[in-house]
Design an enzyme around this catalytic site. Structure first.
Site, short mmCIF file in Angstrom:
data_model
loop_
_atom_site.label_atom_id
_atom_site.label_comp_id
_atom_site.label_asym_id
_atom_site.label_seq_id
_atom_site.Cartn_x
_atom_site.Cartn_y
_atom_site.Cartn_z
N ASN A 205 14.49 15.83 4.79
CA ASN A 205 14.81 16.53 3.55
C ASN A 205 15.10 15.60 2.38
O ASN A 205 15.88 15.93 1.49
CB ASN A 205 15.99 17.50 3.75
CG ASN A 205 15.65 18.90 3.26
OD1 ASN A 205 14.69 19.09 2.52
ND2 ASN A 205 16.43 19.86 3.68
N GLY A 227 9.77 9.88 2.60
CA GLY A 227 9.96 10.35 3.96
C GLY A 227 9.79 11.84 4.16
O GLY A 227 9.67 12.29 5.30
N ASP A 228 9.79 12.64 3.09
CA ASP A 228 9.56 14.08 3.22
C ASP A 228 8.60 14.50 2.11
O ASP A 228 7.85 13.67 1.61
CB ASP A 228 10.87 14.84 3.19
CG ASP A 228 10.83 16.12 4.03
OD1 ASP A 228 9.79 16.81 4.00
OD2 ASP A 228 11.82 16.43 4.71
N ASP A 229 8.62 15.77 1.72
CA ASP A 229 7.63 16.24 0.74
C ASP A 229 7.61 15.35 -0.50
O ASP A 229 8.65 15.03 -1.07
CB ASP A 229 7.94 17.67 0.32
CG ASP A 229 7.72 18.66 1.44
OD1 ASP A 229 6.89 18.39 2.32
OD2 ASP A 229 8.41 19.71 1.44
#
Length: 419
Positions: A205, A227-229
Site C-alpha cells: 500500500n 512497490g505498489d500501484d
C-alpha cells in the site's frame, strides 16, 4: 536599543516582508535545527501568508514534523519547498492523530486545501516520511491503521504541485482527494524498504499517486519507484483525469480501483487517459480491480459488494519491461487479505458496468521467470462488460506465447476473439 531595532527590522524582513510585485507577504519559515518540532512555525507562516502571499521552506534546512499539519483555507499562495520536510517516527502519535479520511481509513500527515495554491520544490525540495518504521511494523499489511500519508491536496481547487521528491512514505505517497482542477508535474516518488530483497511484500500500500472524489486532474512527467500501484484512480469519483509520461519502477502498474469495497456505495471512474507510460519490473501493466467479501481489520476495511461504473478509459503507448503478471487485466474477485475470506462465487462483485475501455500499443517483455504473458479480462456474471478492446499488445513472454482469456465480456469469446 539600536541593536534591538536592527534585529526587529531583520526579523520582519525575513519572516513577513512585502512583495512589491504582488502586494502580498513573504514568510520564510525558520527551522529549529535541533530536532524539535517545527510544525508551530509552519502553521504560523501559513496563517500570516497563506492568503495572497509567499511561503518559503529554506534551502539546506531540515524541518522536523512531529505533529499533523492541516494547512487549510489557503488562497492565491506560492509555497516554495527548498529544504527537507521530515516526519517523525513516533508511531504512537501518528496512529492517534493523523487527519482522517474514511476510505480505507487513511491518515494524512500533511495536507493543503484552498484555491490557487502553487507548491514548487524547484528540483530541490524533499518530503521525507521516514517510512521504514512503518514497513517493518506493517510487514505488508496495507490496511494497518494510522500509517501516515506525507502529502495531500485535499479540497483544493485550481492548484499546482511540482518539482519535488517524496521519499519513504509510511503509506500512499501523494493523494488528491475531494479536489478539482489540479496539475501535478515532475514529482519523484521513492518508497524503498531496507528489507525489500528479502521481503518484497513489506511495502504493501505504498502507492505513488491516488485520486479520490476528484475531477479534472493532470499528472505528468514523474518518476515512481514505490512497490505498489504507480497511479490508482480510486472511488467514489475519479473523473476527467489525464496521466502522461510516467516512469514506474517496481510497481503494481496503473490501476483503476480498488472499486466496490463498500456495500451500498456507487463508485464512478470515467474519462481516464493514461499514455506514454514506462513500466520497469512491475507486476501488471494497466488493470482494473473490484472487491468482494467481508470487511476485515480494525477499524474495518471495506470488504466488497459495492456497485459502480467505469467508462471511457484509454490506456495507450505503454512500454513494459520485465513484467511479472498481466499487461492487460480486469480482476473482479479481489479481496482484502485476512481471516474468513469467502470464495468469489459467494460474493460475485454485484452490479458493475465497464464500457468503452481500450488498451492499445503495449510493447515490451516479461520477466524470465514468467512462462507467458496473459491478457485477462474476467468480469463477474453479475456485471456488464461491453465495448472492451485491445490492439497491438506486443509484450513478449520469455517462453512460449502470449495467452488471452476473457470471461463474461460482451462480444468476446473465452480466448478474447470476436464472438
Amino acid at each position: 536599543m539600536k541593536i534591538l531595532a536592527i534585529l526587529a527590522v531583520l526579523f520582519f524582513s525575513i519572516f513577513s516582508s512585502s512583495i512589491a510585485a504582488s502586494g502580498g507577504r513573504t514568510c520564510v519559515i525558520p527551522a529549529a535545527g535541533d530536532g524539535s518540532d517545527d510544525s508551530p512555525a509552519i502553521r504560523e507562516a501559513f496563517r500570516e501568508c497563506g492568503n495572497g502571499g509567499h511561503i518559503v521552506f529554506q534551502e539546506d534546512k531540515t524541518y522536523s514534523i512531529e505533529t499533523m499539519l492541516q494547512l487549510h483555507n489557503l488562497s492565491s499562495v506560492q509555497v516554495d519547498i527548498l529544504g527537507t520536510i521530515m516526519f517523525s517516527t513516533d508511531v504512537r502519535y501518528w496512529i492517534r492523530h493523523g487527519s482522517y479520511f474514511w476510505f480505507q481509513n487513511i491518515s494524512i500527515a500533511l495536507e493543503f486545501s484552498g484555491d490557487h495554491i502553487t507548491i514548487d520544490g524547484h528540483d530541490r525540495g524533499i518530503i521525507d516520511g521516514q517510512g521504514q518504521v512503518w514497513y517493518d511494523l506493517a510487514l505488508g499489511i496495507g490496511g494497518l491503521y494510522g500509517r501516515p500519508i506525507p502529502f495531500a491536496l485535499r479540497n483544493a481547487q485550481n492548484s499546482v504541485a511540482k518539482n519535488f521528491w517524496i521519499k519513504q512514505s509510511g503509506k500512499w505517497n501523494f493523494v488528491i482527494v475531494e479536489s478539482k482542477n489540479i496539475t501535478v508535474d515532475n514529482i519523484r516518488i521513492t518508497s524503498l524498504s531496507d528489507d525489500f530483497q528479502a521481503n518484497p511484500g513489506n511495502l504493501g500500500n505504498t502507492d505513488g499517486f491516488d485520486t479520490l472524489f476528484s475531477d479534472n486532474v493532470r499528472i505528468m512527467n514523474s518518476y515512481i519507484d514505490s512497490g505498489d500501484d504507480c497511479v490508482s484512480f480510486k472511488p467514489a469519483g475519479s473523473t476527467n483525469i489525464h496521466v502522461q509520461n510516467l516512469t514506474c519502477v517496481n510497481t503494481a502498474g496503473i490501476a483503476i480501483g480498488s472499486l466496490g469495497q463498500y456495500e451500498g456505495q456507487f463508485d464512478l471512474v470515467e474519462n481516464i487517459t493514461a499514455t506514454d507510460i514506462t513500466l520497469i519490473g512491475s507486476r501488471n501493466g494497466a488493470y482494473i480491480k473490484t472487491y468482494n467479501g467481508k470487511s476485515v481489520y480494525y477499524p474495518p476495511q471495506g470488504g466488497g459488494n459495492g456497485t459502480g461504473l467505469v467508462r471511457n478509459v484509454l490506456f495507450k503507448n505503454f512500454n513494459i519491461q520485465n513484467i511479472t503478471a498481466s499487461p492487460v487485466l480486469i480482476q473482479q474477485c479481489t479481496h482484502w487479505a485476512g481471516w474468513d475470506v469467502p470464495p468469489c462465487a459467494e460474493f460475485p462483485a454485484n452490479g458493475f458496468t465497464f464500457s468503452n475501455i481500450t488498451w492499445t500499443n503495449f510493447t515490451g517483455y516479461s520477466n524470465p521467470t514468467v512462462g507467458t504473458t496473459e491478457v485477462s479480462l474476467v468480469c463477474s456474471p453479475k456485471s456488464k462488460c461491453t465495448g472492451l478492446s485491445f490492439e497491438a499488445i506486443n509484450v513478449k513472454p520469455a517462453n512460449g506465447s502470449a495467452t488471452y482469456s476473457c470471461t463474461n465480456v460482451d462480444g468476446l469469446d473465452s480466448s478474447c476473439k470476436a464472438s
